[in-house]
Motif scaffolding. Structure first.
Motif: not given
Length: 366
Positions: A276-277, A280, A284
């Motif tokens: 998930e990180y 993300k 970004y």
């Protein structure tokens, strides 16, 4: 002089990227100021469970490692949803598995197919087996596999076909129907490289029961944060796995790597958080890069983004060098067959590292 195999004389030595220390010394930087966005590594670091497992194992490093890797193969089988007899594990990341594929299936003069641009290490590893690389085409502009070029490239000498999804360095996915089309067009072994599968949210293990010529290649180096421990694995038909085990080095996985891999694959919370990180961070970066009119940015399903920088008036080598001087490492993709001198690949970092990269890039480009 001792005689060397003729083929080895023809191979150019692999030149690794410069270390953080070398870059710091070359540009007068502090090592802890350098941001590494060039190797598709996990920005969060390893699972704490893996670190603890390795620490516990340190007192046993005078003992040979396990050869059967039964517990790890069981854990991988559970994770991937396959049988334990469908799993092979190797050291040196997935690269050892590629070498074992070559030693198992390739005779001198036979060929393997790779759509280019793609992961360069297939060709680098297999050239030592005196095999011929046949290049099919990855459509860079559309960021998709040119299926017809793959089907046309396969002939009676082909023993392996490599399909990387998400593709490295472009980040694009291969449609499952295209993978199925390749599998059903030939009896040769089709190697689907899923090193970045977790970031894409798709995999092709559901094709294994109906296609004994499918082999899936994976690694612990990416989402599982163990690039430095060198662990790879493959999934395939039990008969294929059995043949590969005949030539795979018996003790190729160290005790510490074994412990780290087992602890990590059981730490599903870490894997979820890591996935998930990175997604993300990728989104970004993508959003930030799309704001630069000078750049052409490709949608990615992996943990990196491919960028066409020709609009900056610089080559990839020139822009990469300017970034290095600011303490940021990216991948100049000039060496990738199928790309010209205007492409760089940027790996996801921490959000703070991403922000710093975008800030420096803005200073250089605008």
């Amino acid at each position: 002089m001792v005689k060397i195999r003729n083929k080895i004389n023809d191979i150019e030595p692999y030149v690794p990227g410069r270390s953080i220390k070398e870059i710091a010394d070359a540009y007068g930087l502090k090592e802890d100021e350098i941001i590494k966005l060039g190797s598709n590594e996990n920005p969060l670091g390893p699972s704490p469970a893996a670190v603890e497992a390795m620490e516990r194992e340190l007192e046993s490093v005078h003992r040979y490692p396990e050869s059967a890797l039964t517990d790890l193969r069981e854990a991988i089988a559970d994770y991937a949803g396959v049988g334990m007899d469908q799993v092979i594990v190797g050291g040196d990341g997935a690269d050892e598995i590629i070498d074992v594929l070559g030693r198992t299936f390739l005779e001198p003069g036979e060929s393997f197919v790779v759509p280019m641009p793609s992961y360069m290490y297939y060709e680098y590893t297999l050239q030592a087996h005196d095999a011929r690389a046949v290049h099919a085409r990855w459509d860079v502009n559309e960021n998709r596999l040119d299926l017809e070029s793959v089907l046309d490239a396969v002939d009676e000498s082909t023993r392996l076909v490599f399909l990387c999804t998400p593709n490295n360095p472009t980040g694009g996915l291969i449609d499952k129907k295209d993978i199925r089309a390749v599998l059903e067009s030939t009896d040769t072994l089709v190697v689907v490289d899923e090193a970045y599968t977790e970031f894409a949210g798709v995999d092709n293990t559901d094709l294994l029961p109906d296609h004994e010529n499918l082999f899936i290649l994976r690694t612990f180096s990416k989402v599982m944060g163990l690039a430095g421990m060198r662990i790879g694995y493959g999934l395939g038909d039990p008969q294929i796995i059995e043949y590969m085990h005949r030539v795979k080095p018996v003790f190729s996985l160290t005790r510490l790597s074994h412990a780290a891999a087992l602890a990590t694959i059981r730490d599903r919370d870490y894997i979820k958080k890591s996935t998930e990180y990175s997604i993300k961070s990728r989104e970004y970066l993508y959003s930030g890069l799309k704001k630069f009119p000078e750049l052409r940015v490709f949608r990615s399903y992996a943990n990196y983004i491919l960028i066409d920088v020709r609009g900056t008036g610089r080559t990839a080598a020139e822009l990469s060098e300017e970034l290095l001087r600011k303490g940021i490492i990216v991948r100049d993709c000039t060496s990738f067959t199928g790309l010209d001198e205007y492409w760089i690949r940027v790996s996801v970092g921490t959000l703070e590292e991403d922000r710093r990269f975008l800030e420096v890039l803005g200073e250089l480009v605008q």
